[in-house]
Design an enzyme around this catalytic site. Structure first.
Site, PDB file in Angstrom:
ATOM      1  N   GLU A 126     -31.490 -51.438  25.080  1.00 45.58           N
ATOM      2  CA  GLU A 126     -30.691 -50.591  24.170  1.00 45.58           C
ATOM      3  C   GLU A 126     -31.302 -50.391  22.773  1.00 45.58           C
ATOM      4  OE1 GLU A 126     -26.656 -51.982  24.047  1.00 45.58           O
ATOM      5  OE2 GLU A 126     -26.419 -51.973  26.220  1.00 45.58           O
ATOM      6  N   GLU A 234     -26.703 -52.392  36.026  1.00 41.68           N
ATOM      7  CA  GLU A 234     -25.445 -53.071  35.667  1.00 41.68           C
ATOM      8  C   GLU A 234     -24.235 -52.268  36.170  1.00 41.68           C
ATOM      9  OE1 GLU A 234     -25.249 -53.905  31.501  1.00 41.68           O
ATOM     10  OE2 GLU A 234     -27.378 -54.345  31.329  1.00 41.68           O
TER      11      GLU A 234
HETATM   12  C1  XIL Z   1     -22.271 -58.286  28.266  1.00 37.86           C
HETATM   13  C2  XIL Z   1     -21.583 -59.335  29.146  1.00 37.86           C
HETATM   14  O1  XIL Z   1     -20.985 -58.695  30.264  1.00 37.86           O
HETATM   15  C3  XIL Z   1     -20.529 -60.067  28.316  1.00 37.86           C
HETATM   16  O2  XIL Z   1     -19.989 -61.110  29.113  1.00 37.86           O
HETATM   17  C4  XIL Z   1     -21.190 -60.657  27.079  1.00 37.86           C
HETATM   18  O3  XIL Z   1     -20.203 -61.253  26.299  1.00 37.86           O
HETATM   19  C5  XIL Z   1     -21.902 -59.560  26.279  1.00 37.86           C
HETATM   20  O4  XIL Z   1     -22.846 -58.886  27.091  1.00 37.86           O
HETATM   21  N1  XIL Z   1     -24.888 -53.952  28.357  1.00 37.86           N
HETATM   22  C6  XIL Z   1     -25.726 -55.008  28.603  1.00 37.86           C
HETATM   23  C7  XIL Z   1     -25.207 -56.329  28.966  1.00 37.86           C
HETATM   24  O5  XIL Z   1     -26.958 -54.817  28.669  1.00 37.86           O
HETATM   25  O6  XIL Z   1     -26.058 -57.373  28.483  1.00 37.86           O
HETATM   26  C8  XIL Z   1     -23.815 -56.532  28.408  1.00 37.86           C
HETATM   27  O7  XIL Z   1     -23.319 -57.715  28.991  1.00 37.86           O
HETATM   28  C9  XIL Z   1     -22.940 -55.342  28.804  1.00 37.86           C
HETATM   29  C10 XIL Z   1     -23.474 -54.081  28.209  1.00 37.86           C
END
Ligand code: XIL
Length: 321
Positions: A126, A234
């Site tokens: 990101e 994801e």
């Molecule tokens: C999120 C997790 O799901 C949470 O449990 C944590 O508190 C924060 O990070 N994009 C990403 C992930 O790349 O690393 C994030 O994961 C969700 C959004």
């Protein structure tokens, strides 16, 4: 019926938390259906990196050891993410030389520890703002007048530590946001022109049942035009778009979600074989989804329901393979 990992010709991944592995249903559902895991949280910078020279390996080792014992691949997530820099690092206000020396040490230490165990890494997560341009994070931008070169060197540090690991850039809305996607493609072109290593691109695919499919497909094909490995990294599909507490995830809704998952998997299957890497879900069961905090309750985003029962979404995913 074949399970997802038995039918797929590429890794089927899931984000996990080690704490949930004590739950038999969670562990069994993971082992029966998935061939790769991603640490939902436990391999982030703030969890491992306790001070410039001390690292907390407890959770990351537990996750990697579990994967080794159960013949699962691990996708390392994520070495550099503006939202997970430790507080002590941010308070230090390092100049660019000190900043980079610490980051180089962190990447080298983590990737070396998991060499040959973690097969792939989200080196950077990101970086770009919506519509392109740099994200206004308060960490990297002010320190480096050429952030892309800094990120390229981060990929280089990972490569030097584990030449066999596949190195990814990861972001969200890549297939929907043309401005962001062009910024990513420009970075890839620059990396390749200046010999910074990169093997793949990830789009997180945190989408909704009403995400426009033609836009998604067009952006996906454009993302794939880089020729790099493509990771759906994801995936979860939000229902209950207006966050209504009495949203009813009925058969009609479940069927819409099934068709969305199926469409995305079929789109992935259309990739050239040499660009297929993995489709990873951001969780296993609706019982544990980050979207409960991040979006709303009552959203049902994943393939298994809160009782670990296969949802129509699971069947849609399977049909798409
Ligand atoms: C999120 C997790 O799901 C949470 O449990 C944590 O508190 C924060 O990070 N994009 C990403 C992930 O790349 O690393 C994030 O994961 C969700 C959004």
């Amino acid at each position: 019926e074949l399970t997802l990992k038995e039918k797929a010709k590429f890794n089927i991944g899931a984000a996990i938390r080690t704490a949930y592995l004590q739950e038999e249903d969670y562990k069994n559902t993971l082992l029966e259906n998935f061939s790769q895991i991603t640490a939902e949280y436990e391999m982030k910078m703030e969890v491992i990196w306790e001070s410039p020279t001390s690292f907390n390996w407890e959770k990351s080792d537990e996750l990697v050891n579990f994967a080794q014992e159960n013949n699962l691949d691990v996708h390392g997530h994520t070495l550099i993410w503006y939202r997970s820099f430790p507080e002590w690092f941010k308070q230090a206000n390092y100049d660019s030389t000190a900043f980079e020396n610490h980051i180089k040490n962190y990447i080298t230490t983590v990737v070396t520890r998991y060499k040959d165990k973690v097969k792939s890494w989200d080196v950077v997560n990101e970086v770009f703002a919506d519509q392109g341009g740099y994200r206004e994070e308060e960490i990297i931008l002010p320190v480096f007048n050429d952030p892309i070169a800094f990120y390229g060197r981060c990929f280089q540090y990972a490569k030097e530590a584990d030449p066999d690991a596949l190195l990814f850039y990861n972001d969200y809305s890549v297939v929907l946001d043309g401005g962001k996607r062009n910024a990513i493609k420009d970075m890839v072109n620059r990396f390749q022109a200046e010999n910074y290593p990169i093997d793949g691109l990830g789009d997180q695919f945190h989408y909704r049942e009403n995400t426009p499919k033609p836009t998604m497909k067009e952006g996906f094909e454009d993302m794939a035009s880089t020729g790099l490995l493509v990771h759906i990294s994801e995936m979860d599909i939000i229902m209950n778009l207006d966050k209504s507490p009495n949203y009813d995830f009925n058969e009609v809704e479940a069927e819409k979600q099934k068709q969305t998952y199926k469409y995305i998997v079929e789109m992935y299957e259309d990739l050239p074989a040499n660009q297929k890497f993995a489709i990873s879900l951001w969780g296993i069961t609706d019982k544990y989804t980050w979207l409960s905090d991040y979006w709303s309750e009552n959203i049902h985003p994943l393939l298994f329901d809160a009782n670990y029962k296969k949802k129509p979404a699971y069947e849609g995913f399977l049909e798409g393979l």
